[in-house]
Design a protein around this motif. Structure first.
Motif, PDB file in Angstrom:
ATOM      1  N   GLY A  51      64.043  94.149  16.790  1.00 22.54           N
ATOM      2  CA  GLY A  51      62.898  93.591  16.088  1.00 22.54           C
ATOM      3  C   GLY A  51      62.525  92.184  16.493  1.00 22.54           C
ATOM      4  N   ARG A  52      63.133  91.666  17.581  1.00 23.95           N
ATOM      5  CA  ARG A  52      62.826  90.307  18.030  1.00 23.95           C
ATOM      6  C   ARG A  52      62.487  90.325  19.520  1.00 23.95           C
ATOM      7  N   THR A  53      61.614  89.426  19.893  1.00 20.51           N
ATOM      8  CA  THR A  53      61.287  89.233  21.310  1.00 20.51           C
ATOM      9  C   THR A  53      61.881  87.908  21.754  1.00 20.51           C
ATOM     10  N   LYS A  54      62.602  87.918  22.835  1.00 21.82           N
ATOM     11  CA  LYS A  54      63.236  86.685  23.311  1.00 21.82           C
ATOM     12  C   LYS A  54      63.191  86.621  24.834  1.00 21.82           C
ATOM     13  N   ASN A  55      63.404  85.436  25.346  1.00 22.43           N
ATOM     14  CA  ASN A  55      63.406  85.182  26.774  1.00 22.43           C
ATOM     15  C   ASN A  55      64.829  85.317  27.301  1.00 22.43           C
ATOM     16  N   ILE A  56      65.026  86.151  28.313  1.00 22.35           N
ATOM     17  CA  ILE A  56      66.344  86.320  28.922  1.00 22.35           C
ATOM     18  C   ILE A  56      66.217  86.213  30.436  1.00 22.35           C
ATOM     19  N   ILE A  57      67.356  86.044  31.096  1.00 27.12           N
ATOM     20  CA  ILE A  57      67.399  86.014  32.557  1.00 27.12           C
ATOM     21  C   ILE A  57      67.723  87.425  33.054  1.00 27.12           C
ATOM     22  N   THR A  58      66.945  87.905  34.019  1.00 28.49           N
ATOM     23  CA  THR A  58      67.142  89.252  34.570  1.00 28.49           C
ATOM     24  C   THR A  58      67.000  89.219  36.086  1.00 28.49           C
ATOM     25  N   VAL A  59      67.309  90.340  36.703  1.00 34.51           N
ATOM     26  CA  VAL A  59      66.956  90.573  38.110  1.00 34.51           C
ATOM     27  C   VAL A  59      65.784  91.528  38.149  1.00 34.51           C
ATOM     28  N   ASN A  60      64.717  91.085  38.774  1.00 32.56           N
ATOM     29  CA  ASN A  60      63.495  91.887  38.938  1.00 32.56           C
ATOM     30  C   ASN A  60      62.897  92.326  37.608  1.00 32.56           C
ATOM     31  N   GLY A  61      63.181  91.569  36.547  1.00 32.42           N
ATOM     32  CA  GLY A  61      62.591  91.860  35.248  1.00 32.42           C
ATOM     33  C   GLY A  61      63.171  93.070  34.554  1.00 32.42           C
ATOM     34  N   GLU A  62      64.339  93.552  34.971  1.00 28.81           N
ATOM     35  CA  GLU A  62      64.909  94.791  34.439  1.00 28.81           C
ATOM     36  C   GLU A  62      66.207  94.522  33.668  1.00 28.81           C
ATOM     37  N   LEU A  63      66.419  95.271  32.598  1.00 23.23           N
ATOM     38  CA  LEU A  63      67.653  95.234  31.824  1.00 23.23           C
ATOM     39  C   LEU A  63      68.054  96.662  31.473  1.00 23.23           C
ATOM     40  N   PRO A  64      69.157  97.189  32.036  1.00 25.83           N
ATOM     41  CA  PRO A  64      69.969  96.591  33.101  1.00 25.83           C
ATOM     42  C   PRO A  64      69.161  96.404  34.380  1.00 25.83           C
ATOM     43  N   GLY A  65      69.744  95.659  35.314  1.00 28.83           N
ATOM     44  CA  GLY A  65      69.073  95.420  36.583  1.00 28.83           C
ATOM     45  C   GLY A  65      69.085  96.634  37.486  1.00 28.83           C
ATOM     46  N   PRO A  66      68.466  96.525  38.657  1.00 26.84           N
ATOM     47  CA  PRO A  66      68.345  97.672  39.574  1.00 26.84           C
ATOM     48  C   PRO A  66      69.697  98.201  40.033  1.00 26.84           C
ATOM     49  N   THR A  67      69.759  99.505  40.202  1.00 28.70           N
ATOM     50  CA  THR A  67      70.959 100.155  40.718  1.00 28.70           C
ATOM     51  C   THR A  67      70.949 100.131  42.241  1.00 28.70           C
TER      52      THR A  67
END
Length: 579
Positions: A51-67
């Protein structure tokens, strides 16, 4: 068509898979070696959970990151570009990095981290791995959201040593915090124990067990009656060991840490942070929906934790969707949160496949032996702070009463390669300087409460057969410690409770011990590993509970060069990052 077959059939051409279009996945033929090229952009992303929107660090904007997909023997070229304010490095967890420690990734151990605007080409070969590994950030607590799977198929002429599944799925377990993860890390350093995560996740989603979770925040695996499925399980959680189960379905373990095992049937898997496990399931139950569940294994006493399970759904398709069996999924029965007996029994039941096609080579003799007493301790609280450890102290952690401090001016690897003095010392104790009753739950030893702090490492000659006894201690309470060794897989010879002594060696498994890169040292007990030191470099060894590494439960081993170029470290790349 199975993904492995698709990749194998594409090896004679340059292919970019459209369904992997979020990142580059090129196949290039080069003398029977397939080179695969990836582009990892480290970015800031807005993500909504609970229920919350937050800023996180990712790779290529993906969570989880690319396989990452590869076959054993492939070469990987992965460019990591850091666009965020935090320094960044990526570790390819479980990849041996044979003779190429420059690309292993732990910040200040084998490289300096990338500053904002910098990039680095990780260039390495996948050598003698078959199964599932993963990659993650290896600086600060950024791996809370910067992680992804590495899927490694056998060499293209080799089949699986078990019946091929109808379908394969990556299932990554993780943790989620509503607050900023770096603020939580800073608070833990100042005051002691960190705030616990707000949820556990399966493939990035908490699932419906959390009342704040929204309808779309659940991972669903569709299944067809009678088909076999290979689940590639990864525990990418920051600080929590997890039990994993599927309601009404047994699982057959066929691989751990990218090493094949003898088939082992179980209802519940234990995964410590850093461990991976491949299991085969059969869709052999009535048409319905079944929860896949990840619940915490919390071996420490009096430590708060999030008790709610992360849930995903195994849903049988081609069924009558109006049936009442689809209304509420079945829920699995799992061990109690502190069931150390089950956790140790599961880990101790695993065996290497050790077949004629998948041979193992267990060292039968020992040239270099260590006794590493691992655990938590207490240090004075900073003036004016309110700390959470006993007697208003702050927590620390150590191996042999040495709390490890990373350098900041130069990586350990570069300092060794360039013979730069003053970065580290080579006097790490091979055993506790002041031995004591490690599992005594009484007074303990005051000499081991406040450890020394230093950048002290061990030197091991190339080719040595190494044995390490990990002994859990009770100085500040027992806890299962998942220890990860970079650059190596090791044979797990045995586990036990209480204090280790040499008489226990008569019960070692020297025939088919499992090969792992991360081992859970039992709460109140010990574990023994062996390996041949045939990979020169400086290799990090640490607890994969991130809070314990932050407190200093870590060290490094320096394996010297052998004879000739095939037993020596390659030179650093031209774009090697500097501090």
């Amino acid at each position: 068509m199975a993904l492995q077959s698709m990749i194998s059939s594409a090896c004679r051409a340059v292919v970019i898979f459209s369904f992997l279009a979020s990142w580059s996945f090129d196949l290039v033929v080069a003398q029977n070696e397939i080179t695969k090229v990836y582009d990892f952009q480290v970015v800031s992303s807005m993500v909504r959970r609970l229920g919350r929107t937050k800023n996180i660090i990712t790779v290529n904007g993906e969570l989880p990151g690319p396989t990452i997909y590869a076959n054993d023997g492939d070469r990987l070229l992965i460019t990591v570009r850091n666009t965020v304010k935090y320094k960044m490095s990526i570790h390819w967890h479980g990849i041996r990095q044979f003779r190429s420690p420059w690309f292993d990734g732990p910040a200040y151990v084998t490289q300096c981290p990338l500053k904002q605007g910098q990039s680095f080409l990780y260039n390495f070969t996948v050598d003698s791995h078959m199964g599932t590994l993963f990659w993650h950030a290896h600086i600060l607590w950024l791996r809370a959201t910067v992680y992804g799977a590495i899927v490694i198929y056998p060499r293209r002429t080799m089949p699986y040593p078990f019946k091929s599944p109808y379908e394969e799925q990556v299932v990554i377990l993780g943790e989620w915090w509503n607050n900023d993860i770096q603020a939580i890390e800073e608070d833990a350093l100042r005051h002691g124990a960190p705030n616990q995560s707000d949820a556990y996740t399966i493939n990035g989603f908490p699932g419906p067990s959390y009342k704040e979770s929204e309808a779309q925040e659940v991972y669903t695996l569709n299944a067809i009656t009678g088909k076999r499925y290979l689940l590639r399980l990864v525990n990418a959680a920051l600080n929590m060991e997890l039990f994993f189960s599927i309601a009404n379905h047994s699982m057959t373990v066929v691989e751990v840490d990218a090493e094949y095992t003898k088939p082992y049937i179980t209802d519940t898997i234990l995964l410590t942070p850093g461990q991976t496990t491949n299991v085969v399931i059969t869709a052999d139950q009535p048409c319905a929906r079944y929860f896949m569940s990840a619940v915490p294994y919390m071996s420490a006493q009096h430590v708060p934790y999030t008790p709610t399970a992360a849930t995903a759904v195994l849903e049988y398709i081609a069924c009558d969707m109006k049936s009442s069996t689809f209304a509420t999924p079945e829920t699995p029965i799992q061990p109690f949160f502190n069931d150390t007996s089950y956790a140790t029994r599961f880990s101790g039941s695993l065996r290497s496949l050790a077949s004629s096609q998948h041979k193992i080579d267990v060292p039968q003799t020992v040239d270099k032996e260590f006794l590493f007493a691992i655990g938590l301790g207490i240090k004075p609280c900073s003036p004016g702070s309110a700390c959470r450890a006993p007697d208003n102290g702050n927590f620390t952690a150590s191996i042999n009463n040495v709390s490890f401090a990373l350098p900041t001016k130069m990586s350990l690897m570069e300092a060794y390669y360039r013979n730069v003095p003053g970065i580290y010392s080579t006097d790490f104790p091979v055993a506790p300087v002041n031995p004591f009753d490690y599992t005594d739950q009484g007074s303990g030893s005051l000499k081991n409460v406040a450890p020394q702090v230093g950048t002290r490492i061990s030197v091991i000659p190339y080719g040595s057969n190494v044995q390490i006894v990990f002994q859990n201690t009770y100085i500040a309470g027992f806890e299962n410690h998942p220890i990860h060794l970079h650059g190596y897989n090791f044979y797990v010879l045995g586990y036990g409770f209480g204090n280790y002594d040499v008489s226990k060696s008569s019960h070692f498994n020297l025939v088919d011990p499992p090969l792992r890169n991360t081992i859970g040292v039992p709460s109140g007990g010990w574990a023994v590993i062996r390996f041949k030191a045939d990979n020169p470099g400086v290799w990090y060894m640490h607890c994969h509970l991130e809070i314990h590494t932050t407190w200093g439960l870590a060290t490094a081993i320096l394996v010297t060069n052998g004879v000739g170029p095939d037993q020596s470290i390659v030179p650093p790349p031209d774009d090697y990052p500097q501090c």
